[in-house]
Design an enzyme around this catalytic site. Sequence first.
Site, mmCIF file in Angstrom:
data_model
loop_
_atom_site.group_PDB
_atom_site.id
_atom_site.type_symbol
_atom_site.label_atom_id
_atom_site.label_comp_id
_atom_site.label_asym_id
_atom_site.label_seq_id
_atom_site.Cartn_x
_atom_site.Cartn_y
_atom_site.Cartn_z
ATOM 1 N N CYS A 157 0.862 -1.239 -0.002
ATOM 2 C CA CYS A 157 0.030 0.404 0.354
ATOM 3 C C CYS A 157 1.510 1.603 -0.238
ATOM 4 O O CYS A 157 2.207 0.821 0.471
ATOM 5 C CB CYS A 157 -1.185 0.216 1.349
ATOM 6 S SG CYS A 157 -1.712 1.292 1.554
ATOM 7 N N HIS A 215 -9.991 0.584 2.577
ATOM 8 C CA HIS A 215 -8.914 2.527 2.689
ATOM 9 C C HIS A 215 -10.834 3.159 2.965
ATOM 10 O O HIS A 215 -10.684 3.969 3.904
ATOM 11 C CB HIS A 215 -8.839 2.879 1.291
ATOM 12 C CG HIS A 215 -7.197 2.531 1.948
ATOM 13 N ND1 HIS A 215 -6.254 3.148 2.794
ATOM 14 C CD2 HIS A 215 -6.494 2.058 0.432
ATOM 15 C CE1 HIS A 215 -5.355 2.465 2.720
ATOM 16 N NE2 HIS A 215 -5.545 1.492 1.400
ATOM 17 N N HIS A 271 -9.790 -3.633 -1.866
ATOM 18 C CA HIS A 271 -7.958 -3.114 -0.525
ATOM 19 C C HIS A 271 -8.694 -1.028 -0.643
ATOM 20 O O HIS A 271 -8.348 -0.988 0.259
ATOM 21 C CB HIS A 271 -7.289 -3.281 -1.380
ATOM 22 C CG HIS A 271 -6.193 -2.876 -0.480
ATOM 23 N ND1 HIS A 271 -5.279 -3.224 0.037
ATOM 24 C CD2 HIS A 271 -5.707 -0.747 -0.796
ATOM 25 C CE1 HIS A 271 -4.108 -2.147 0.028
ATOM 26 N NE2 HIS A 271 -4.370 -0.563 -0.116
ATOM 27 N N GLU A 272 -9.122 -1.470 -0.978
ATOM 28 C CA GLU A 272 -9.674 0.564 -1.693
ATOM 29 C C GLU A 272 -10.926 0.656 -0.836
ATOM 30 O O GLU A 272 -11.247 1.292 -0.052
ATOM 31 C CB GLU A 272 -9.771 0.531 -3.123
ATOM 32 C CG GLU A 272 -8.706 0.437 -3.771
ATOM 33 C CD GLU A 272 -7.877 1.512 -3.066
ATOM 34 O OE1 GLU A 272 -7.308 2.115 -2.322
ATOM 35 O OE2 GLU A 272 -6.470 0.217 -3.869
#
Length: 188
Positions: free
Chosen positions: A118, A165, A161-162
């Site tokens: 990341c 976030h 993953h996003e």
Amino acid sequence: MDPQTETYADLGDWTPETLGDGRVLPVVSAPDTVLSRAGAEVDPTAEETVQLAADLIATMRVSPGCVGLAAPQVGVGAQVFAVDVTGHAKTVTVHGTFALCNARVVEATRWKMGREGCMSVPDLTGDVKRASRLVVEGALPGSGKVVRLVTDGFEARALQHEIDHCAGLLFLDRVAGAHAIYQRKVYL
């Protein structure tokens, strides 16, 4: 998302160019608190949301090895992210460069362990179990059209993953333990 909105099975005629020019923004690093707070839902048609999506794509494009970038990573607590896994060696399905607002996972299956890194955690990588087949629903910035993307492999991992976030989570929050965290060997 508005339940009255029609859902489309792909991006249709949407392209990143519909957003206009983006600015390259600085990427924040952990332990910045914006990375650990859930982002707010946004109006995908609002001018500031469209500009943010354009900025995320511009920043992603100038960052070597970057396949996704979320608003919290540029210091904005919002549920907006951009993804583009085009050309990555592990890619199976590719939707090209796109941004989504207020995205959520609708279906997740075929869980597999994989290594992640990341930009906001530049010195570490980690093994994270993620769905390798994924259905995601989100709104396109600009038009506000709600789309449902079916994907797999590396693009599915990047989307999760996003989305994490946007929920205030880093990949470090998903690793099995300290034994699954590694010093990054290649610095991009």
